[in-house]
Structures are given as structure tokens and as C-alpha cells.
Design an enzyme around this catalytic site. Structure first.
Site, PDB file in Angstrom:
ATOM      1  N   GLY A 167      12.023 104.998 164.730  1.00  0.00           N
ATOM      2  CA  GLY A 167      13.362 104.428 164.767  1.00  0.00           C
ATOM      3  C   GLY A 167      14.005 104.469 163.402  1.00  0.00           C
ATOM      4  N   PRO A 168      15.280 104.125 163.313  1.00  0.00           N
ATOM      5  CA  PRO A 168      16.003 104.168 162.043  1.00  0.00           C
ATOM      6  C   PRO A 168      15.400 103.197 161.023  1.00  0.00           C
ATOM      7  CG  PRO A 168      17.511 103.899 163.906  1.00  0.00           C
ATOM      8  CD  PRO A 168      16.141 103.699 164.436  1.00  0.00           C
ATOM      9  N   SER A 169      15.599 103.500 159.755  1.00  0.00           N
ATOM     10  CA  SER A 169      15.131 102.594 158.702  1.00  0.00           C
ATOM     11  C   SER A 169      15.808 101.236 158.854  1.00  0.00           C
ATOM     12  CB  SER A 169      15.459 103.169 157.314  1.00  0.00           C
ATOM     13  OG  SER A 169      14.737 104.368 157.102  1.00  0.00           O
ATOM     14  N   GLY A 170      15.045 100.180 158.558  1.00  0.00           N
ATOM     15  CA  GLY A 170      15.584  98.829 158.651  1.00  0.00           C
ATOM     16  C   GLY A 170      15.597  98.286 160.062  1.00  0.00           C
ATOM     17  N   GLY A 171      14.957  98.971 160.991  1.00  0.00           N
ATOM     18  CA  GLY A 171      14.980  98.516 162.381  1.00  0.00           C
ATOM     19  C   GLY A 171      14.028  97.374 162.665  1.00  0.00           C
ATOM     20  N   GLY A 172      13.020  97.182 161.791  1.00  0.00           N
ATOM     21  CA  GLY A 172      12.074  96.081 162.000  1.00  0.00           C
ATOM     22  C   GLY A 172      10.632  96.521 162.173  1.00  0.00           C
ATOM     23  N   LYS A 173      10.345  97.811 161.939  1.00  0.00           N
ATOM     24  CA  LYS A 173       8.986  98.313 162.166  1.00  0.00           C
ATOM     25  C   LYS A 173       7.975  97.679 161.210  1.00  0.00           C
ATOM     26  CE  LYS A 173      10.294 102.605 161.472  1.00  0.00           C
ATOM     27  NZ  LYS A 173      11.735 102.323 161.225  1.00  0.00           N
ATOM     28  N   THR A 174       8.295  97.672 159.920  1.00  0.00           N
ATOM     29  CA  THR A 174       7.366  97.097 158.939  1.00  0.00           C
ATOM     30  C   THR A 174       7.243  95.590 159.137  1.00  0.00           C
ATOM     31  OG1 THR A 174       7.900  98.839 157.336  1.00  0.00           O
ATOM     32  CG2 THR A 174       6.911  96.823 156.471  1.00  0.00           C
ATOM     33  N   GLU A 204       3.504 104.413 157.375  1.00  0.00           N
ATOM     34  CA  GLU A 204       4.049 105.611 156.721  1.00  0.00           C
ATOM     35  C   GLU A 204       3.091 106.114 155.633  1.00  0.00           C
ATOM     36  OE1 GLU A 204       8.349 105.726 156.162  1.00  0.00           O
ATOM     37  OE2 GLU A 204       8.390 103.612 156.697  1.00  0.00           O
TER      38      GLU A 204
END
Length: 578
Positions: free
Chosen positions: A371-378, A503
Site C-alpha cells: 500500500g501507499p507510504s503512510g498507510g499504517g503498515k509499520t 522492508e
């Protein structure tokens, strides 16, 4: 941050008592101080006898020997008791630093998100140092001085109560001046400590990112910031110096005035025959015994004001809640599914970062997040790792919520490999075994085996020191690919049940990425694996890909399923895989 305790004497005393003062040592130290005081108080009386009976024909050898022995005895007992009291001070401060350090390393990640590491370092070193100076230096002087003053005044009242009361007129005058100065010192000290912590944090951050500063030619920027911080500390230092500049001369003037008045008044009494010369000499000696403690009291109370300010910050850290469930269930999570059930999370209540995220990871599956950066994955990784707690919903392993497990049990079964390739200063061996309780028992054969599994053995062997090669601060002496492979070898050594890859190859060149990807493929075999990847080529074979946008789960399935059903994922795939 916990609400700060109001700076006062009670919180300071409570904090000191919480360090488990060695009571018997304190008793012996105080007894030694009392003995020193009694011996010291006998010297002026002996001197009076010597002066009143003085003539070259009638010098008492016995009296001179007694005075000499008294001086030696006083010095020995005073030295021992001072050392004991100072040792108690050092013990208290060592315990205080332990409490601070043990608390800091158990605070949640959210604390370190909000506070610069240099600020915390300042609290452990500088603030406790202020308390140390008070306890180990000024407090012993205060105790012995206080006892000496009480004893001297009692003897002086017995010797000549009129002259003693005449001398004590200086006390209320001194208090009237000293009390407002002490309050002013407390305010200045608080500002000084805050500014010191801020300045420490800034310079530590700058020096830890020296390469970024050099690459950005930002020396002039940092020079300006440093100069500003130094200037603020300088101004606080000047304000503090002004207080001391008032206190020192004031105390000296008062004491000298008292001495002059006593000598004048005592001289008249001697001339009138109502006081002997020896009594006047003894009176002056007692006065000198009183003067030094009183001047040290001024220093003690100014240091006490500083220590109260430091105490305020120390207590504020000690009151912060530690990570939840330090004690909990010890459970083997092998072959158990991981459920993420309607999880919501926000760093600040106004901004939701994750909203109603749910999925299931079966044992041995590879679950990828895209998903896009800043989406909440981390952030989702942080919740699984328990760096943060969800505001609603829960994460379970099998039927057990992970909050019910002890941190030690949960995190020891997770292998985490991040993009930053985090390393500690020390040797390669230290980094491979970091955090393991039995690190001293792990054989070189085992370490070389995990290094080989992570494709790290060849470059380690190329170093003359092998496993004992120093890696430098944050591993700066190694390349990114080398650091990452050591991180993977560390994960192999722990044999985790769950693997989390954030990542892990994003910042590597193609050659290093290939070697690291091979090592990761080995590591993932037989383990439940969660992967964050910007490069879709690394996750096309995942059992399940979860697409997250703006904190919401908008797609879930295999690579092929998302290509067919999820428009944004299809665009990502066309851009990267075509």
C-alpha cells in the site's frame, strides 16, 4: 509524561528513602560525627585553660599533649565518619541511577517517540549528579556542622549567655536575606536543568547523524543551533553566579561584623575583669567553629533548591507506567494462528492511524502488507510487536490475546528484521548474541553456522578479527547488506516462531539485495512470516497480500486475486513488474 511532582522537600526525602539507605552505616556515620563534634568542642575549653594559666615557667606539658592527642583523634574520627556518610551518598545515588535506568529501558516505545534520547540521558546523568553532589558532599557537612553549632551554642550559653545572645542577633538577619535567594535559586536551577537536557538531546542527535550533517553541508546550521543552546546555558549560569555572588559576600560580611563586635564587646569585658582572656579566646574559637558550618549551610540550601528541581524530573520519569504485562503467561506459540481482530489505533486521539483492521495468519503462512507510504503498515507491525497497544480490537495467538502473554515470552518468539539494520556498538559476536541470557554459552561453531545460513560467513571471515570484529556505533564500519545479513543471522540464532520483515531489502543495492533475499528465504521456511515490502517482486508468492490505504484494509488475497479485484494494487503491479 506523568504529572510532575511539585518541587519540595517531601518528594525529595521520599525519593531518597526509596533507595533503601543502609541504616547501620548511617548510624555509625552520625555517631562518628557526634564524637567528632564532642572532641572539637573540647578544644576551645582546653585552650582557655592553656591561655589562663599561661607563663613560660608554668607551661603544662600534660595539657599540651592532651590538646595534641585531641587534634589527632578529631582528625581520624572526622575522616572516618565523613567517608561513611559520603559512601552512603554514593550508594543512594548509584541506587537512584539504577532505578532511573531500569525504568527507562522498560518504558513503552511511545515515551521515546515523544522524548529525545539525549534528554533522558541528561536525567540519568546530570539530574542524579546534582542529587549526588548534595548527598555525598553537602549533606555530610550539613550534619556535622549542625551538630557542631548546637554543641557550641550550648557551651557558649553556659559560658556567657549575654555574649551568645548578642552573637545570635545575626541569625534572623541572615534568614531574611537567604530565604528569597533560595527560592530564586530553585527557579533558576529548574530552568538550567531543562535547558541542559534539551541541549544534551540536540547535540547527541547531531553527533549520531554526523554523516547526514556532513553530506548536507549543515555545519553552519548546527553551529547556529549549538551557539543558541550554549548561550541559553550561559545566561542561566550567569543568573546562578549572581545568586552565589550575593550569598558569599553577604555571609562573609555578616560573620566578620559579628567577629568584630564580639572582639570589641569581649575586650571591654576583659578590661572590666568580668571575663578572662582565656574565656574570650575560647569564645572566639567557638565562634569560628560556628562560622564555617553556617557558610556551608548557605551552600547546602542553595544545592538543596537545585536538587529539589532535579527530583521533580526524576520522580516524573519514575511515575510513568511501564510496558503492560511485564508478568504474564509463558506460552509456546508454535503452530498457532495469529488473529488480528477489528484493531483500531491512534497516536493522538484525533487522528486514527488504523481502523477496524482484521485478518488471519495461519501457521507457516507468508502474509505481506502493501500500500501507499503512510498507510499504517509499520504501525500495524508495532502493534503486533506490542510497541503500542490498540485502542480497540485485539491481536490473538491461538485463543490467547497477546496482552495476556509476558513480554519476554511473546517477543522472544518473534524475529524482527527492519529496514534500518539496527546494530549496537561492539563486536559482530556481541550483535549476534545481543539480548540472549545464555550468550556466554553459545559456541563459535553455532555462531558460524547461523552466519553461514544468513550468507554472512564469507565477509566475516574476511575480517582479521572474525566474529570479534568491532562494528562501530550503529554498525557504521559495515555495509548495509552486511548489517542486514548479521541481523538475519541473529534471527536464525533465536529460531523465532514468527518472523517480521519490515522492508528488509528496501535500502540495498541489487547485489546485496539478492544475497539478503536468499538469506531471508531460508529464514522464512516453516515460520509464520509478516512482510512489509514496497517492491512487489519480493511478495508475489505470498500466501496472502493485505493492501492498506489510509489505515483501512481495502484488499486481501493472493497476488493474482488482487490484480483482478483491486485497482490501485493493479497499478502498483503494472508500474513495478512490467
Amino acid at each position: 509524561m506523568a504529572k510532575q511532582e511539585k518541587a519540595g522537600i517531601k518528594p525529595f526525602i521520599s525519593l531518597i528513602l526509596s533507595t533503601n539507605i543502609p541504616k547501620w552505616a548511617l548510624v555509625f556515620g552520625l555517631i562518628g560525627s557526634i564524637i567528632t563534634m564532642l572532641i572539637g568542642l573540647s578544644i576551645p575549653l582546653l585552650t582557655r585553660e592553656l591561655v589562663d594559666g599561661f607563663s613560660m615557667d608554668a607551661i603544662s606539658t600534660t595539657l599540651i599533649i592532651i590538646i595534641f592527642v585531641v587534634f589527632i583523634l578529631q582528625a581520624v574520627v572526622d575522616g572516618v565518619s565523613t567517608y561513611i556518610l559520603a559512601a552512603i551518598g554514593q550508594r543512594i545515588v548509584a541506587r537512584l541511577r539504577e532505578m532511573m535506568w531500569f525504568k527507562l529501558i522498560r518504558l513503552p516505545v511511545s515515551y521515546f517517540d515523544k522524548h529525545a534520547s539525549g534528554e533522558s540521558v541528561s536525567r540519568v546523568v546530570n539530574d542524579t549528579g546534582i542529587v549526588k553532589d548534595l548527598i555525598s558532599q553537602h549533606f555530610p557537612q550539613f550534619i556535622t556542622g549542625f551538630i557542631t553549632i548546637i554543641g557550641a551554642i550550648v557551651i557558649l550559653l553556659i559560658m556567657d549567655w549575654k555574649m551568645t545572645l548578642f552573637m545570635l542577633i545575626a541569625v534572623p538577619v541572615t534568614l531574611v536575606i537567604m530565604m528569597p535567594l533560595g527560592a530564586r535559586m530553585a527557579k533558576i536551577s529548574k530552568g538550567m536543568q531543562d535547558e541542559t537536557a534539551k541541549f544534551t538531546g540536540e547535540i547527541q542527535q547531531t553527533l549520531s547523524e554526523a554523516r547526514l550533517m556532513k553530506a548536507s553541508t549543515a555545519e553552519h546550521v548546527e553551529e547556529k543551533k549549538g551557539k543558541s543552546g550554549i548561550s541559553k546555558l550561559y545566561q542561566f549560569g550567569l543568573r546562578e553566579a549572581r545568586i552565589f555572588a550575593l550569598i558569599g559576600p553577604f555571609m562573609y560580611t555578616i560573620m566578620m561584623l559579628v567577629i568584630v563586635l564580639i572582639i570589641g564587646y569581649g575586650g571591654i569585658r576583659v578590661a572590666e575583669g568580668t571575663m578572662s582572656t582565656g574565656s574570650l579566646v575560647a569564645f572566639l574559637l567557638y565562634l569560628f567553629q560556628i562560622i564555617y558550618p553556617i557558610t556551608s549551610f548557605a551552600m547546602f540550601f542553595t544545592e538543596l533548591q537545585k536538587a529539589k528541581g532535579a527530583t521533580e524530573r526524576i520522580i516524573s520519569i519514575l511515575k510513568i507506567s511501564e510496558e503492560a504485562s511485564q508478568h504474564g503467561i509463558e506460552e509456546d506459540i508454535s503452530n498457532k494462528p495469529v488473529y488480528v481482530d477489528n484493531v483500531c489505533f491512534a497516536y493522538d486521539k484525533e487522528e486514527i492511524v488504523l481502523e477496524n483492521v482484521s485478518f488471519l495468519a495461519q501457521p507457516g503462512e507468508m502474509i505481506a502488507f502493501a500500500g501507499p507510504s503512510g498507510g499504517g503498515k509499520t504501525t500495524l507491525f508495532g502493534l503486533i510487536e506490542r510497541y503500542y497497544e490498540p485502542i480497540s480490537g485485539e491481536v490473538r495467538v491461538g485463543e490467547t490475546p497477546i496482552q495476556a502473554l509476558s513480554m519476554q515470552s511473546w517477543r522472544s518468539q518473534i524475529g524482527y528484521v527492519s529496514q534500518e539494520s539496527a546494530m549496537m556498538a561492539g563486536t559482530i559476536r556481541d550483535n549476534l548474541t545481543y539480548g540472549l541470557n545464555n550468550s556466554d554459552e553459545i559456541s563459535d561453531e553455532r555462531l558460524w553456522k547461523v552466519a553461514e545460513m544468513a550468507y554472512a560467513d564469507q565477509f566475516i571471515k574476511s575480517f582479521s578479527e572474525g566474529l570479534d570484529t568491532e562494528v562501530g556505533e550503529r554498525g557504521v564500519k559495515l555495509s548495509g547488506g552486511q548489517r542486514q545479513r548479521i541481523n538475519i543471522a541473529r534471527a536464525f540464532l533465536r529460531d523465532p516462531k514468527i518472523l517480521m520483515l519490515d522492508e528488509a531489502t528496501a535500502s540495498l543495492d541489487s547485489q546485496s539485495e539478492h544475497a539478503v533475499q536468499e538469506a531471508l528465504s531460508r529464514l522464512m521456511v516453516g515460520r509464520t512470516t509478516f512482510v512489509i515490502a514496497h517492491r512487489l517482486s519480493t511478495i508475489v508468492d505470498a500466501d496472502k497480500i493485505i493492501f492498506i490505504e489510509k489505515g483501512k484494509l481495502t484488499g486481501m488475497g493472493t497476488h493474482q486475486e488482487l490484480i483482478e479485484t483491486h485497482e490501485l494494487y493493479r497499478k502498483f503491479a503494472e508500474q513495478q513488474l512490467s
